[in-house]
Scaffold this active site. Structure first.
Site: not given
Lengths: 383, 383
Positions: A82, A332
């Site tokens: 991420c 996200h």
């Protein structure tokens, strides 16, 4: 000094009509059009993407992007789970400092919603250790371990966590590019279904598609003629053990602490100089831990602060956090997140943040995390 | 000036007893032990790996390596298909030039033989374009298109290709770390089974496990006390269209031509200064095309040269190519390959290449390719 001179992001959300590379193309075209810079003037591209290989057998994306832009320039794909977008930005700034390039595009993108949530959750676990994967731990599970530890250690409740999501959804309601544009209440969060106790659906960032692009340069000609620009005062990366079991204290991310210390030192600014921050709220707990690790709150005090004076637009808080809506409400799309965070700070420091604008913001910070804290990137920008 | 001061590689082959990260650990420990450098003196690690995500749901390997070495330093995973190792080296040198680090480990690794060949071939196709994948083209198929075009254009036969593999197997027989240590003949190659006409099994590099590590630095203290060191004179990256259908001429890799031009210019050496080269022979045809694109042979002449005076150890050839055995005989653990190539040149220029040593080698070149030419990295080293 390197400056950010342009930013474009697609909407984040379920963008079923566009492929990964169509999103990338849209983001690149967007930032080049906005800045009136021609692709011929770009020396290199850094691309942050996590799951293209696993989900759609799509690797070697550097050359794929070279084909899209029609140039033989170096294009580098970097992957740090991420934190892929933040790491791409870090390496891009160093690439400019090395003299290898002047004008560089930093692009982050992810395509996740074409796949089943089960498949996406399983592949996201690739960022965890082999042991953790074998034990059946998913990311909600890992962050639930952290949340339980934090809540118990500092005597907080699930309600304290809920305030993070409430603030971020309010911010998302002010951001046209956000995946979720509706406000929610503490009650909504508390009555949402558990994903991994104590974390609920409304404590968790969603699965998203999207692409974001930044144009950065150290060429004074480009900086001078840019409509908007902010200086990159620092961008630092640190790592930590991948497995939670090797950590002494689950309520802190050592990688964030180290990267932040280095970033503040290099930027020569104080915590109190920062007016806006984008921090990595993949789960509500992550935002509280991040703000303490970054040094904005003393350890164990962020939960209280959030119930009394959340760092929200329109309040008297001297620091406003996640004006984009954060990962929670803006969405996200993993590889895009770190790029979008820096883009949001760029918008804030250049007065382009429309109805979520923080007044008189001079310095801003972006904080991007890989996995459950194995990698952290802290970037400080100044107007 | 940046120098390579150490190199270690595991054996390449079917290493079923070791995991990806056990191989990485072995390579890192090996190079640190050989150079007597402590991990505390290493500022950052660049890691080249292609298939960890796809084959074993293993991403975020930067943080996983940070856990192995027990340090919070930045560890970057880069992926450019089969050029991942070369690109990791390129970015590592620029990272040093930027001032972000002095001592950097460049590690490449791949774990492929635990999976079925069909599975590996399918995942390797991730480096090709979506269109090519959908058309069912695999890498042998793509290189077969290139081989057919080259053979027809220059009036060569499959026998010309066979000489590449014969030479590389001879070199492999001299390399303890090589996957294949047996010599083969032109007849062996010609009677081996077709993989994709005109390419046969013995025109093709194998599926391999392995890890390689280089220690590079610009710190004069470390360079002076190093047992062995070579200077990195240049390392350049270029890209090309990912799809063969967009290329004007299949008998040349534009990315190689561009990277080589830049690398020779920056290094200020001539083609004739180079005594040893490691080039990307994933298939026999690739070596001939590479040597022409690099400027060592005129276009269309490498095939003839190989039948008359192959660039082999122990001959009068002024250039010796793929002394490691190349991808063909040394093996091709994808992420490791680009690192091993530079390591082999390091061994040659420092007189450590034992029974395959090229005499009086002062300058060497490594050439690493991603996919079917979408990315190319050219590195020139000098003793």
């Amino acid at each position: 000094m390197i400056s950010v001179i342009g930013y474009y992001t697609t909407r984040f959300g379920e963008l079923w009509e566009k492929s990964l590379f169509e999103l990338v193309k849209k983001a690149i075209t967007g930032v080049l059009t906005d800045t009136k810079v021609d692709i011929d003037q770009v020396d290199a591209i850094f691309f942050g993407n996590m799951l293209g290989g696993v989900l759609e057998n799509n690797l070697h994306s550097g050359a794929k992007i070279a084909e899209i832009v029609g140039k033989n320039i170096p294009v580098f794909r970097v992957e740090s789970a991420c934190a892929s977008g933040g790491v791409a930005f870090h390496l891009a700034t160093q690439y400019i400092k090395s003299g290898a390039a002047k004008n560089v595009l930093v692009v982050g993108a992810e395509k996740m919603t074409d796949f089943s949530p089960e498949q996406v959750v399983a592949t996201l676990a690739a960022a965890a250790s082999g042991e953790e994967q074998e034990a059946g731990l998913t990311f909600p599970g890992l962050y639930a371990l952290i949340a339980n530890y934090y809540l118990k250690k500092y005597n907080y409740t699930e309600e304290h966590l809920a305030h993070v999501s409430v603030k971020n959804h309010y911010h998302g309601s002010l951001n046209d590019k956000a995946q979720f544009k509706r406000e929610i209440t503490v009650k909504d969060v508390l009555k949402s279904a558990y994903v991994a106790t104590p974390l609920k659906v409304l404590d968790s960032s969603p699965i998203s598609d999207g692409a974001s692009a930044l144009l950065i340069t150290n060429d004074q000609k480009f900086i001078k003629k840019a409509l908007h620009s902010v200086s990159v005062l620092s961008c630092e990366v640190a790592t930590d053990t991948i497995s939670l079991k090797h950590r002494k204290n689950l309520a802190t991310f050592e990688a964030t602490v180290i990267a932040a210390k280095k970033a503040f030192k290099r930027a020569k600014v104080k915590r109190t100089d920062i007016s806006v921050a984008e921090v990595h709220d993949c789960f509500s707990i992550a935002e509280l831990v991040a703000l303490e690790d970054l040094g904005f709150y003393k350890k164990g005090t962020a939960g209280d602060a959030y119930t009394k004076e959340p760092p929200m637009v329109g309040t008297n808080s001297k620091l406003v956090v996640n004006t984009s809506g954060g990962l929670k409400a803006a969405g996200h799309p993993v590889g895009a997140t770190g790029v979008k965070q820096i883009g949001e700070i760029f918008l804030q420091l250049t007065g382009q943040a429309t109805n979520r604008q923080v007044k008189n913001a001079k310095f801003g910070l972006a904080h991007n995390v890989g996995g459950s804290g194995g990698t952290a990137v802290v970037t400080i920008l100044g107007s």
